[in-house]
Design a protein around this motif. Structure first.
Motif, short mmCIF file in Angstrom:
data_model
loop_
_atom_site.label_atom_id
_atom_site.label_comp_id
_atom_site.label_asym_id
_atom_site.label_seq_id
_atom_site.Cartn_x
_atom_site.Cartn_y
_atom_site.Cartn_z
N GLU A 1 1.01 -2.88 -10.29
CA GLU A 1 2.24 -3.19 -9.58
C GLU A 1 2.06 -2.96 -8.09
O GLU A 1 2.47 -3.79 -7.28
CB GLU A 1 3.39 -2.33 -10.14
CG GLU A 1 3.72 -2.72 -11.57
CD GLU A 1 4.90 -1.96 -12.14
OE1 GLU A 1 5.28 -0.93 -11.56
OE2 GLU A 1 5.43 -2.41 -13.17
N ALA A 2 1.42 -1.84 -7.74
CA ALA A 2 1.17 -1.57 -6.33
C ALA A 2 0.31 -2.68 -5.73
O ALA A 2 0.56 -3.15 -4.62
CB ALA A 2 0.48 -0.22 -6.16
N HIS A 3 -0.68 -3.12 -6.48
CA HIS A 3 -1.59 -4.15 -6.01
C HIS A 3 -0.85 -5.48 -5.86
O HIS A 3 -1.08 -6.22 -4.90
CB HIS A 3 -2.76 -4.29 -6.99
CG HIS A 3 -4.04 -4.70 -6.34
ND1 HIS A 3 -4.83 -5.70 -6.83
CD2 HIS A 3 -4.67 -4.23 -5.25
CE1 HIS A 3 -5.89 -5.83 -6.05
NE2 HIS A 3 -5.83 -4.94 -5.09
N ALA A 4 0.05 -5.77 -6.80
CA ALA A 4 0.82 -7.02 -6.71
C ALA A 4 1.71 -7.00 -5.47
O ALA A 4 1.83 -7.99 -4.76
CB ALA A 4 1.66 -7.21 -7.97
N ILE A 5 2.33 -5.84 -5.21
CA ILE A 5 3.17 -5.74 -4.02
C ILE A 5 2.32 -5.88 -2.76
O ILE A 5 2.75 -6.46 -1.76
CB ILE A 5 3.93 -4.39 -4.03
CG1 ILE A 5 5.00 -4.42 -5.11
CG2 ILE A 5 4.54 -4.10 -2.67
CD1 ILE A 5 5.78 -3.15 -5.24
N ASP A 6 1.08 -5.37 -2.82
CA ASP A 6 0.16 -5.54 -1.70
C ASP A 6 -0.24 -7.00 -1.50
O ASP A 6 -0.90 -7.33 -0.52
CB ASP A 6 -1.11 -4.70 -1.93
CG ASP A 6 -0.95 -3.28 -1.40
OD1 ASP A 6 0.03 -3.03 -0.70
OD2 ASP A 6 -1.81 -2.43 -1.69
N ASP B 1 1.12 1.17 -12.93
CA ASP B 1 1.49 1.34 -11.52
C ASP B 1 0.49 0.72 -10.58
O ASP B 1 0.85 0.14 -9.56
CB ASP B 1 1.56 2.84 -11.18
CG ASP B 1 2.80 3.50 -11.70
OD1 ASP B 1 3.60 2.80 -12.33
OD2 ASP B 1 2.97 4.71 -11.47
N LEU B 2 -0.80 0.87 -10.92
CA LEU B 2 -1.83 0.37 -10.02
C LEU B 2 -1.71 -1.14 -9.85
O LEU B 2 -1.83 -1.66 -8.75
CB LEU B 2 -3.22 0.72 -10.55
CG LEU B 2 -3.55 2.21 -10.65
CD1 LEU B 2 -5.00 2.40 -11.08
CD2 LEU B 2 -3.31 2.88 -9.31
N ILE C 1 -9.32 -4.06 -9.39
CA ILE C 1 -8.80 -2.90 -10.12
C ILE C 1 -9.46 -2.81 -11.50
O ILE C 1 -10.13 -1.84 -11.82
CB ILE C 1 -7.27 -2.98 -10.32
CG1 ILE C 1 -6.57 -3.21 -8.99
CG2 ILE C 1 -6.75 -1.74 -11.02
CD1 ILE C 1 -6.32 -2.00 -8.18
#
Ligand SMILES: Nc1ncnc2c1ncn2[C@@H]1O[C@H](COP(=O)(O)OP(=O)(O)OP(=O)(O)O)[C@@H](O)[C@H]1O
Ligand SMILES: [Mg+2]
Lengths: 303, 364
Positions: A196-201, A193-194, A212
């Motif tokens: 993925e969240a970072h990629a979306i960011d 998740d981390l 990360i």
């Protein structure tokens, strides 16, 4: 004392110490006694010159050490060996761990193979590498000659600079897998998740690695550094078997020098002093690393 | 301007696992679309396809009428709130919220200002220097929302953001969410399997089941005009009574009672039809213009403001459940329930889809 006994906490402490006592005594017997005995011995001259009888000299052995060029040389070689080996092992280990952390067909097998070099006996590995680097029959020369990189065979273990590089290479081959497996454990604890969240960011893979992965596996990196530093600083078997400290003392790490002092020159008192100093250096570095480790762990666990 | 559209979206993991079959939807600015459905129906997969975390097998994703199907997640200017919140554990609350802005090279002054604004809206002042592990569940949830809000994205995506909160907090945060997103003029896609969340928050609900879109409508219409038997049974609590009844001439037989069939219905080939009526629409006693059903009470469940009464219908195997306020009924009592004709739902026994009743096509 009586005050401490009256509170519940005080009594719990006392019980705790009582329960720890057997383990502490065992530790004292196994660790503390030999260390203190070595320290005691280091205050004596006990060698062929004294007919192996202990003669008290106080700090004489330590004074001798200050002027012992061979000791400083071995310390320097050990440091070079350790810094280069541990650095390369960390970089390679991280790369391998990142690959093994991806899901692909045959990952389980790859992980098992990755741990193999670490599981093999060092003496065996050292012997193999000695042959690999052999000037006349070595595989390494053969490969380089066939690829046209070399025109003449090189005696890898016979040239001072090359010999040290060769032992470092053997050490890297053996222990990178250990570092990789340790880091892999750290990588696996990072939730997908981390990323993925970072990629979306809007992060690139490299930014995710820096922001990360690295901070999150810092505890494992420090543990690896700690382990590897302690092991590498005291390295003996690999070097002893491959080069015996030669040529011309160019691979004489501290342990090999101490071994020679004690077992070859039978200089027990001085050898003990060498052991004490090496031990203190190790303890100091391990203490610093452990301190950094606890700080890094607090950071990643978010304290 | 920035509306979201997906067309003929399909995701096939393997011939057996097709969590999204052929989904087409549009979400306008200021619209709040909820993807609702039971576990494993492909809600998260749909969201991940929109986010760009997953590539669709077929179909397209358009944001602001630009085709972004082949853009990476970071290039779509969307913000997503994960079920696990996915807060970066080694960063402070401030760094977590600012992360997306920093990665997009926003000037420091603007980052400060936007984070301060989000923190005020979400009541996060005073927590800025904490790490996520030192926050309560509700606070973490707000930090995750903050991380999405400061980005000022073209689309908000939320994947079950309330499922890790306890019931009380969930209700409170749900109300906060509603206010928060009403003030944002941005399309929101929200995933949940909780129908209360779907009904209270959304302007539009998409009910999914096994990768197929069952119905896309306003919450009111989904409740009042379920498109098929699945939606009828899935939406509403307690569940709608769904009874398979034999037909005779222009009537369905419910025990001894004869329920008039909707006029448009052709005689069913199998001679059977599914009747649906919500427990809250059944009325006690014989009411004018209603079909009355007689039966015997066998279970009473107290739901607080009313009781859920279950009864065996006389001369049949069927049971009916009715919501009745402050009743003195006991198990074993005789009961007469009336079925108001405008509250009846009819479903085809074969296709399970809704059989429209003439006047309803005009209603709403
Ligand atoms: N990477 C994947 N590979 C194969 N199958 C997958 C993958 N991801 C999801 N699936 C399958 O797709 C189906 C839909 O999954 P999805 O996560 O979209 O469900 P969901 O509606 O979000 O359910 P829940 O409410 O439990 O979160 C499931 O059957 C799941 O097993
Ligand atoms: Mg899901």
């Amino acid at each position: 004392m009586s005050n401490a006994l009256r509170t519940i906490r005080g009594r719990e402490h006392l019980t705790g110490w009582l329960l720890l006592l057997p383990a502490l005594m065992l530790l004292a017997l196994v660790f503390a006694y030999p260390i203190l005995r070595a320290f005691w011995l280091s205050l004596f001259i006990e060698n062929l010159g004294t007919n192996l009888e202990p003669v008290f000299t106080g700090l004489g052995n330590y004074v001798r050490m200050v002027g012992d060029g061979r000791f400083w040389q071995s310390l320097w070689i050990t440091t070079i060996f350790t810094v280069i080996a541990v650095t390369i092992e960390l970089v390679l280990g991280m790369a391998i761990a990142l690959v093994l952390n991806e899901s692909f067909r045959g990952r389980g097998l790859a992980r098992t193979i990755a741990i193999l070099p670490w599981a093999l006996p060092t003496a065996l590995i050292a012997l193999s590498w000695q042959w690999i680097f052999n000037g006349e029959f070595g595989v390494w020369n053969d490969i380089l000659l066939r690829l046209g990189i070399l025109q003449e065979p090189i005696n890898w273990l016979g040239e001072p600079g090359l010999a040290l590089a060769s032992t470092i290479a053997a050490d890297i081959w053996k222990t990178t897998s250990f570092v990789a497996i340790l880091l892999l454990a750290g990588l696996q604890s990072i939730s997908e998740d981390l990323y993925e969240a970072h990629a979306i960011d809007g992060a690139t893979p490299w930014q995710s690695f820096r922001q990360i992965t690295l901070p999150m596996v810092m505890p494992q990196i420090l543990i690896a550094v700690l382990f590897r530093f302690a092991q590498s600083f005291g390295i003996f078997d690999l070097v002893q078997v491959m080069t015996g400290g030669g040529p011309a003392g160019s691979t004489e790490v501290v342990s090999v020098y101490i071994y020679a002092t004690v077992m070859r020159y039978l200089d027990f008192g001085y050898g003990a002093a060498l052991v004490v100093i090496t031990f203190l250096i190790l303890v100091a570095v391990v203490a610093i690393a452990a301190f950094l480790l606890s700080k890094a762990q607090n950071r990643t666990e978010g304290v | 301007m920035a509306k979201l559209e997906v067309t003929h979206l399909n995701k096939t993991y393997s011939p057996k696992i097709v969590p999204v079959k052929d989904l087409s939807l549009a979400v306008e600015d200021g619209e709040f679309l909820t993807l609702l459905g039971p576990s494993g129906c492909g809600k998260s997969t749909t969201l991940r396809l929109i986010a760009g975390l997953e590539q669709p097998t077929r179909g397209e994703v358009l944001i602001g009428s630009k085709n972004v199907t082949h853009r990476s997640a970071g290039d779509r200017n969307i913000a997503m709130v994960f079920q696990s919140y996915a807060l970066y554990p080694h960063m402070t609350v401030f760094e977590n919220i600012a992360s997306g802005l920093k990665l997009r090279k926003t000037p420091v002054g603007e980052i400060q200002q936007r984070v301060a604004e989000a923190s005020r809206v979400l009541d996060l002042d005073g927590l800025m220097q904490r790490k996520p592990s030192k926050l309560s569940g509700g606070q973490r949830q707000r930090v995750a929302l903050g991380r999405a809000l400061v980005r000022k994205p073209d689309v908000f995506l939320l994947d079950e953001p309330l499922s890790n909160l306890d019931a009380l907090l969930r209700e409170q945060v749900r109300a906060e969410l509603k206010q928060l997103f009403q003030s944002q003029n941005t399309p929101v896609v929200y995933v949940t399997h909780d129908q209360t969340e779907a009904m209270t928050l959304s302007t539009k609900v998409a009910v999914l089941y096994k990768g197929d879109l069952q119905q896309l409508d306003s919450p009111q219409r989904i409740y009042s005009h379920p498109a098929n038997q699945f939606v009828a049974g899935f939406i509403g609590s307690p569940q709608m009574n769904l009874l398979t009844l034999p037909c005779e001439n222009s009537h369905a037989l419910l025990g001894e009672a004869r329920v008039p069939l909707p006029q448009v219905t052709e005689p069913q080939p199998a001679g059977q039809i599914v009747l649906g009526i919500r427990p809250e629409h059944l009325q006690v006693g014989k009411q004018p213009d209603c079909t009355a059903v007689r039966g015997q009470v066998f279970l009473i469940e107290n739901l607080g403001m009313s009781d859920l009464v279950s009864m065996h219908v006389q001369n049949s195997e069927l049971t009916l459940r009715a919501l009745i306020a402050n009743t003195t009924l006991k198990a074993g009592d005789e009961l007469v329930l009336s079925l108001p004709p405008q509250q009846l739902h009819w479903f085809d026994i074969e296709t399970r889809s809704r059989i429209p009743v003439q006047p309803e096509t005009v209603a709403h």
